[in-house]
Design a protein around this motif. Sequence first.
Motif, PDB file in Angstrom:
ATOM      1  N   MET A 118       0.894  -1.283  -0.027  1.00  0.00           N
ATOM      2  CA  MET A 118      -0.102   0.068  -0.083  1.00  0.00           C
ATOM      3  C   MET A 118       0.878   1.191  -0.056  1.00  0.00           C
ATOM      4  N   GLU A 119       0.655   2.131  -0.916  1.00  0.00           N
ATOM      5  CA  GLU A 119       1.434   3.155  -1.159  1.00  0.00           C
ATOM      6  C   GLU A 119       1.081   4.253  -0.113  1.00  0.00           C
ATOM      7  N   TYR A 120       2.206   5.259   0.359  1.00  0.00           N
ATOM      8  CA  TYR A 120       1.966   6.235   1.198  1.00  0.00           C
ATOM      9  C   TYR A 120       2.783   7.397   0.910  1.00  0.00           C
ATOM     10  N   ASN A 121       2.320   8.551   1.140  1.00  0.00           N
ATOM     11  CA  ASN A 121       3.249   9.651   0.975  1.00  0.00           C
ATOM     12  C   ASN A 121       3.876  10.377   2.218  1.00  0.00           C
ATOM     13  N   ILE A 122       5.191  10.542   2.214  1.00  0.00           N
ATOM     14  CA  ILE A 122       5.949  11.302   3.323  1.00  0.00           C
ATOM     15  C   ILE A 122       6.270  12.734   2.852  1.00  0.00           C
ATOM     16  N   VAL A 123       5.525  13.676   3.793  1.00  0.00           N
ATOM     17  CA  VAL A 123       5.870  14.996   3.463  1.00  0.00           C
ATOM     18  C   VAL A 123       6.966  15.553   4.640  1.00  0.00           C
ATOM     19  N   LEU A 124       7.849  16.141   4.056  1.00  0.00           N
ATOM     20  CA  LEU A 124       9.140  16.714   5.173  1.00  0.00           C
ATOM     21  C   LEU A 124       9.128  18.117   4.991  1.00  0.00           C
ATOM     22  N   LYS A 125       9.312  18.614   6.031  1.00  0.00           N
ATOM     23  CA  LYS A 125       9.699  20.021   5.947  1.00  0.00           C
ATOM     24  C   LYS A 125      11.138  20.165   5.654  1.00  0.00           C
ATOM     25  N   THR A 126      11.339  21.514   5.102  1.00  0.00           N
ATOM     26  CA  THR A 126      12.855  21.699   4.714  1.00  0.00           C
ATOM     27  C   THR A 126      13.316  22.560   5.940  1.00  0.00           C
ATOM     28  N   TYR A 127      14.667  22.247   6.394  1.00  0.00           N
ATOM     29  CA  TYR A 127      15.323  22.766   7.630  1.00  0.00           C
ATOM     30  C   TYR A 127      16.721  23.283   7.223  1.00  0.00           C
ATOM     31  N   GLU A 128      17.109  24.304   7.795  1.00  0.00           N
ATOM     32  CA  GLU A 128      18.333  25.000   7.282  1.00  0.00           C
ATOM     33  C   GLU A 128      19.516  23.930   8.260  1.00  0.00           C
ATOM     34  N   GLY A 129      19.069  23.382   9.024  1.00  0.00           N
ATOM     35  CA  GLY A 129      19.945  22.385   9.914  1.00  0.00           C
ATOM     36  C   GLY A 129      19.619  21.784  10.914  1.00  0.00           C
ATOM     37  N   PRO A 130      20.082  20.885  11.794  1.00  0.00           N
ATOM     38  CA  PRO A 130      19.658  20.256  12.802  1.00  0.00           C
ATOM     39  C   PRO A 130      19.068  21.078  14.054  1.00  0.00           C
ATOM     40  N   MET A 131      19.692  22.208  14.188  1.00  0.00           N
ATOM     41  CA  MET A 131      19.285  23.154  15.315  1.00  0.00           C
ATOM     42  C   MET A 131      17.732  23.537  14.957  1.00  0.00           C
ATOM     43  N   ASP A 132      17.712  23.973  13.651  1.00  0.00           N
ATOM     44  CA  ASP A 132      16.366  24.289  13.145  1.00  0.00           C
ATOM     45  C   ASP A 132      15.222  23.307  13.258  1.00  0.00           C
ATOM     46  N   LEU A 133      15.488  22.234  13.002  1.00  0.00           N
ATOM     47  CA  LEU A 133      14.802  20.930  13.296  1.00  0.00           C
ATOM     48  C   LEU A 133      14.331  20.742  14.521  1.00  0.00           C
ATOM     49  N   LEU A 134      15.296  20.815  15.568  1.00  0.00           N
ATOM     50  CA  LEU A 134      15.231  20.787  16.952  1.00  0.00           C
ATOM     51  C   LEU A 134      14.199  21.872  17.701  1.00  0.00           C
ATOM     52  N   LEU A 135      14.399  23.123  17.021  1.00  0.00           N
ATOM     53  CA  LEU A 135      13.510  24.078  17.811  1.00  0.00           C
ATOM     54  C   LEU A 135      12.269  23.887  17.117  1.00  0.00           C
ATOM     55  N   THR A 159      14.466  12.774  20.874  1.00  0.00           N
ATOM     56  CA  THR A 159      15.447  11.840  20.209  1.00  0.00           C
ATOM     57  C   THR A 159      14.629  11.188  19.044  1.00  0.00           C
ATOM     58  N   GLU A 160      13.674  10.478  19.683  1.00  0.00           N
ATOM     59  CA  GLU A 160      12.895   9.713  18.827  1.00  0.00           C
ATOM     60  C   GLU A 160      12.348  10.227  17.600  1.00  0.00           C
ATOM     61  N   GLU A 161      11.855  11.664  17.692  1.00  0.00           N
ATOM     62  CA  GLU A 161      11.098  12.185  16.524  1.00  0.00           C
ATOM     63  C   GLU A 161      12.298  12.710  15.561  1.00  0.00           C
ATOM     64  N   PHE A 162      13.508  13.167  16.354  1.00  0.00           N
ATOM     65  CA  PHE A 162      14.721  13.602  15.199  1.00  0.00           C
ATOM     66  C   PHE A 162      15.183  12.368  14.382  1.00  0.00           C
ATOM     67  N   LEU A 163      15.245  11.307  15.122  1.00  0.00           N
ATOM     68  CA  LEU A 163      15.546  10.148  14.170  1.00  0.00           C
ATOM     69  C   LEU A 163      14.597   9.618  13.321  1.00  0.00           C
ATOM     70  N   LYS A 164      13.222   9.941  13.520  1.00  0.00           N
ATOM     71  CA  LYS A 164      12.299   9.579  12.699  1.00  0.00           C
ATOM     72  C   LYS A 164      12.372  10.478  11.566  1.00  0.00           C
ATOM     73  N   TYR A 165      12.905  11.788  11.566  1.00  0.00           N
ATOM     74  CA  TYR A 165      12.825  12.663  10.601  1.00  0.00           C
ATOM     75  C   TYR A 165      14.267  12.098   9.768  1.00  0.00           C
ATOM     76  N   ILE A 166      15.240  11.769  10.255  1.00  0.00           N
ATOM     77  CA  ILE A 166      16.384  11.217   9.584  1.00  0.00           C
ATOM     78  C   ILE A 166      15.897   9.952   8.707  1.00  0.00           C
ATOM     79  N   GLU A 167      15.235   9.149   9.278  1.00  0.00           N
ATOM     80  CA  GLU A 167      14.855   7.825   8.685  1.00  0.00           C
ATOM     81  C   GLU A 167      13.961   8.285   7.462  1.00  0.00           C
ATOM     82  N   ASN A 168      13.002   9.100   7.619  1.00  0.00           N
ATOM     83  CA  ASN A 168      12.114   9.578   6.426  1.00  0.00           C
ATOM     84  C   ASN A 168      13.060  10.111   5.388  1.00  0.00           C
ATOM     85  N   MET A 169      14.070  10.976   5.733  1.00  0.00           N
ATOM     86  CA  MET A 169      14.966  11.427   4.487  1.00  0.00           C
ATOM     87  C   MET A 169      15.664  10.352   3.828  1.00  0.00           C
TER      88      MET A 169
END
Length: 247
Positions: free
Chosen positions: A1-18, A37-47
């Motif tokens: 089953m197909e699914y779409n992942i939509v990721l925001k664009t961040y200037e860097g890891p600090m921007d993502l954390l904020l 940490t869990e959500e940060f790693l989830k973002y990296i996994e989606n990338m």
Amino acid sequence: MEYNIVLKTYEGPMDLLLDLIKENEIDIYDIPIFKITEEFLKYIENMKKLNLTLTSDFILMASTLLEIKSKMLLPKKEALDDEEVEEDPRLDLVESLLEYKKYKEASEILKIQEEYESKSFYKLRTEIFSMSEMDFLKDSNVEKLSLAFFNILKNYKDKEVVGIEREYFKVEDASRKIKQALKKNKKIKFSQLLVDIVYKVDVITYFLGMLELIKNQYIVANQSDNFADILIEEREYHGQEQTQINN
């Protein structure tokens, strides 16, 4: 089953954390490191799933978060009276985030000012010299001025003030004070304008006021090197009248 992942664009890891802290309504001084940490790693996994290139700073931040997480899992020792209290492993991260947040807010203020200025231009009523001859930035450029400004801002700290009501300091106020200072001295350093400044945001306002005067051909600015103080002096033909036309 197909699914779409939509990721925001961040200037860097600090921007993502904020952004994660804001979305989860987290107190920046008390970060739940396990959740972040869990959500940060989830973002990296989606990338990775989208085959997006991960920069080294994201990988470094992920390892930093995991290190902090592992330290917080260790049992805490009870400090005796003559022993120092164990330092919170999140402290360095919090300080870095607060510093980054200040720079981000400063850049957003400058961006708003840039957008406003891009909607207006100035027309000279009488031409004494051509635009190509206007050396607003002697021995310098916008990038050098920005480096000098952020260097000054980094070393400036808000002063502790008790019982004084905050007055709104506008760009026109800063421009007027710069003009007044130049009436007493032909040349002044940008840092000299900050002697009585209480709030860091007023440093930004002074910088915008200086840029406004440069654009209006009232002053010129120069530096000896990238991180040197900004030297301001009155322009020879500053008395020339202008008409501002707003789009």
